[in-house]
Design an enzyme around this catalytic site. Structure first.
Site, PDB file in Angstrom:
ATOM      1  N   LYS A 196       0.869  -1.182   0.000  1.00 59.94           N
ATOM      2  CA  LYS A 196       0.000   0.000   0.000  1.00 59.94           C
ATOM      3  C   LYS A 196       0.902   1.227   0.000  1.00 59.94           C
ATOM      4  O   LYS A 196       1.652   1.465   0.944  1.00 59.94           O
ATOM      5  CB  LYS A 196      -0.910  -0.005   1.220  1.00 59.94           C
ATOM      6  CG  LYS A 196      -1.882   1.167   1.266  1.00 59.94           C
ATOM      7  CD  LYS A 196      -2.800   1.061   2.470  1.00 59.94           C
ATOM      8  CE  LYS A 196      -3.767   2.226   2.537  1.00 59.94           C
ATOM      9  NZ  LYS A 196      -4.652   2.140   3.726  1.00 59.94           N
ATOM     10  N   ARG A 206     -10.445  10.102   1.843  1.00 57.59           N
ATOM     11  CA  ARG A 206     -10.397  10.779   3.143  1.00 57.59           C
ATOM     12  C   ARG A 206     -11.739  11.429   3.452  1.00 57.59           C
ATOM     13  O   ARG A 206     -12.195  11.445   4.599  1.00 57.59           O
ATOM     14  CB  ARG A 206      -9.264  11.807   3.150  1.00 57.59           C
ATOM     15  CG  ARG A 206      -7.892  11.228   2.762  1.00 57.59           C
ATOM     16  CD  ARG A 206      -7.117  10.740   3.948  1.00 57.59           C
ATOM     17  NE  ARG A 206      -5.999   9.893   3.550  1.00 57.59           N
ATOM     18  CZ  ARG A 206      -4.794  10.316   3.148  1.00 57.59           C
ATOM     19  NH1 ARG A 206      -4.561  11.628   3.072  1.00 57.59           N
ATOM     20  NH2 ARG A 206      -3.849   9.465   2.828  1.00 57.59           N
ATOM     21  N   ARG A 217       1.398   9.670   6.068  1.00 55.96           N
ATOM     22  CA  ARG A 217       1.614   8.286   6.470  1.00 55.96           C
ATOM     23  C   ARG A 217       2.897   7.724   5.852  1.00 55.96           C
ATOM     24  O   ARG A 217       3.013   6.524   5.620  1.00 55.96           O
ATOM     25  CB  ARG A 217       0.398   7.446   6.068  1.00 55.96           C
ATOM     26  CG  ARG A 217      -0.860   7.864   6.806  1.00 55.96           C
ATOM     27  CD  ARG A 217      -2.089   7.161   6.293  1.00 55.96           C
ATOM     28  NE  ARG A 217      -3.244   7.501   7.116  1.00 55.96           N
ATOM     29  CZ  ARG A 217      -4.499   7.531   6.672  1.00 55.96           C
ATOM     30  NH1 ARG A 217      -4.761   7.246   5.407  1.00 55.96           N
ATOM     31  NH2 ARG A 217      -5.489   7.850   7.481  1.00 55.96           N
ATOM     32  N   GLU A 233       7.441  -7.260   0.798  1.00 58.89           N
ATOM     33  CA  GLU A 233       6.252  -7.192   1.644  1.00 58.89           C
ATOM     34  C   GLU A 233       5.310  -8.363   1.363  1.00 58.89           C
ATOM     35  O   GLU A 233       4.743  -8.957   2.281  1.00 58.89           O
ATOM     36  CB  GLU A 233       5.526  -5.861   1.423  1.00 58.89           C
ATOM     37  CG  GLU A 233       6.265  -4.637   1.941  1.00 58.89           C
ATOM     38  CD  GLU A 233       6.128  -4.452   3.448  1.00 58.89           C
ATOM     39  OE1 GLU A 233       5.563  -5.339   4.119  1.00 58.89           O
ATOM     40  OE2 GLU A 233       6.590  -3.408   3.957  1.00 58.89           O
ATOM     41  N   LYS A 248      -2.158  -1.515  -3.768  1.00 62.72           N
ATOM     42  CA  LYS A 248      -3.000  -0.323  -3.695  1.00 62.72           C
ATOM     43  C   LYS A 248      -2.114   0.918  -3.762  1.00 62.72           C
ATOM     44  O   LYS A 248      -1.174   1.024  -2.960  1.00 62.72           O
ATOM     45  CB  LYS A 248      -3.793  -0.341  -2.386  1.00 62.72           C
ATOM     46  CG  LYS A 248      -4.747   0.824  -2.192  1.00 62.72           C
ATOM     47  CD  LYS A 248      -5.488   0.707  -0.866  1.00 62.72           C
ATOM     48  CE  LYS A 248      -6.469   1.855  -0.692  1.00 62.72           C
ATOM     49  NZ  LYS A 248      -7.198   1.790   0.592  1.00 62.72           N
ATOM     50  N   SER A 274     -10.023   5.645  -4.910  1.00 70.64           N
ATOM     51  CA  SER A 274     -10.940   6.775  -5.022  1.00 70.64           C
ATOM     52  C   SER A 274     -10.472   7.825  -6.019  1.00 70.64           C
ATOM     53  O   SER A 274     -11.273   8.312  -6.831  1.00 70.64           O
ATOM     54  CB  SER A 274     -11.134   7.413  -3.645  1.00 70.64           C
ATOM     55  OG  SER A 274      -9.893   7.884  -3.115  1.00 70.64           O
ATOM     56  N   TYR A 313     -15.061   0.940  -7.172  1.00 72.83           N
ATOM     57  CA  TYR A 313     -16.351   1.552  -6.888  1.00 72.83           C
ATOM     58  C   TYR A 313     -17.316   1.383  -8.057  1.00 72.83           C
ATOM     59  O   TYR A 313     -18.511   1.656  -7.910  1.00 72.83           O
ATOM     60  CB  TYR A 313     -16.148   3.030  -6.542  1.00 72.83           C
ATOM     61  CG  TYR A 313     -15.244   3.192  -5.343  1.00 72.83           C
ATOM     62  CD1 TYR A 313     -15.714   2.974  -4.055  1.00 72.83           C
ATOM     63  CD2 TYR A 313     -13.890   3.511  -5.495  1.00 72.83           C
ATOM     64  CE1 TYR A 313     -14.889   3.084  -2.950  1.00 72.83           C
ATOM     65  CE2 TYR A 313     -13.047   3.621  -4.398  1.00 72.83           C
ATOM     66  CZ  TYR A 313     -13.551   3.404  -3.136  1.00 72.83           C
ATOM     67  OH  TYR A 313     -12.718   3.493  -2.042  1.00 72.83           O
TER      68      TYR A 313
END
Length: 323
Positions: A196, A206, A217, A233, A248, A274, A313
């Site tokens: 990610k 958000r 982050r 990972e 992602k 998004s 979505y």
């Protein structure tokens, strides 16, 4: 005679193109992310994500049933609590909005779909980070793992088939697997957000979860410049017990999706996030692009890169188009 080779012969009709198509895109490969808001009396439109809403419990049930009837392969649920605190207490409260909504959908749908839960604290904390903070204000990796273990037990009890740890904490998959197994929930799987990235494309999300984030982050999400790190990972998550892994975002990381797909022994998912969704919707609203063709081309590109599953979505709408 020149040309001796005429590849266009395999493009001449729709039937021929369909016959030799290399990449399939089917409704069962699509997962619909959904948001449910505590205390909402009516669905709340998300301004930066046209067509997406924060659901009430009742509208969530209806939309989930419709999506499953359309053939989508699964649902990924995110909770939007009315209050936040430093430890994200709502995430582990059996009456918290995410756990209540999971119970609602499991009661409504049973095993007719794959019900997934976001196993992360960011929606629930008053600082917006994916974990609890230490005295210096940094994210405390190991203290956060304790909270994730509590979340895993709560979400499994609420009815999730798969947990989606998305916080990018070191060791998160192993801790969830042990917590589930110790609770006798060996039947609940883990879809690990293995790679990610710290992406600018999360902006609309958000708003969708009413994020309280201050700062960034970058100390736990991956550097967008790194690809080999993603393979490490993934390897660690599989070793810790991940049943599937995820990249992602999707569109700007198709090279990573391809590299992971070529090396992963478990199914690979990609999250069409998004910001990627909103860019297409904005351009389509302006009349600059053909919306349906662009959506299907976008999803096909993610499948072509090697993703077995796509969180998007557009899942329910695209499923109807594909059928």
């Amino acid at each position: 005679m020149f040309p001796e080779h005429r590849p266009r012969r395999l493009r001449g009709t729709a039937a021929v193109r369909r016959l030799v198509s290399e990449t399939t895109l089917r409704p069962r490969q699509l997962i619909l992310p959904m948001f449910v808001a505590e205390g909402a009396e009516a669905p709340r439109p998300i301004g930066s994500m046209p067509g997406v809403v924060q659901h009430t419990r009742e509208s969530l049930r209806k939309a989930a049933v419709d999506a499953v009837r359309a053939g989508v392969g699964g649902l990924m649920l995110f909770g939007v609590p009315a209050t936040h605190d430093a430890r994200g207490s709502g995430a582990t409260n059996e009456n918290g909005i995410l756990n209540v909504a999971l119970r609602d959908l499991r009661a409504e749908l049973g095993d007719d779909t794959v019900l997934m839960a976001d196993t992360c604290l960011d929606e629930f904390t008053d600082h917006g980070h994916c974990g609890v903070l230490d005295a210096a204000g940094g994210v405390d990796n190991d203290a956060t793992l304790d909270r994730y273990a509590d979340m895993a037990r709560a979400q499994a009890e609420a009815g999730a088939h798969l947990l989606g740890p998305s916080g990018m904490m070191d060791g998160q998959v192993g801790v969830l697997r042990r917590a589930l197994d110790d609770a006798g929930r060996t039947d609940v799987g883990i879809l690990a957000y293995s790679a990610k990235y710290a992406s600018a494309f999360y902006g609309p999300f958000r708003e969708a979860v009413d994020s309280q984030l201050r700062g960034d982050r970058n100390t736990y999400q991956q550097d967008p410049a790194n690809a080999r790190e993603a393979l490490r990972e993934v390897e660690l998550d599989v070793a810790e017990g991940a049943d599937a892994v995820m990249i992602k975002p999707a569109m700007t990381y198709l090279d990573v999706v391809r590299a992971v797909a070529e090396n992963s022994p478990v199914p690979v998912a990609a999250y069409n996030i998004s910001g990627e969704y909103s860019m297409v919707e904005a351009a389509a609203e302006k009349g600059w692009i053909d919306r349906e063709r662009t959506v299907l081309e976008t999803l096909t590109s993610i499948r072509r890169a090697g993703a077995d599953l796509i969180l998007t979505y557009w899942a329910a709408e695209a499923a109807a188009w594909l059928d």
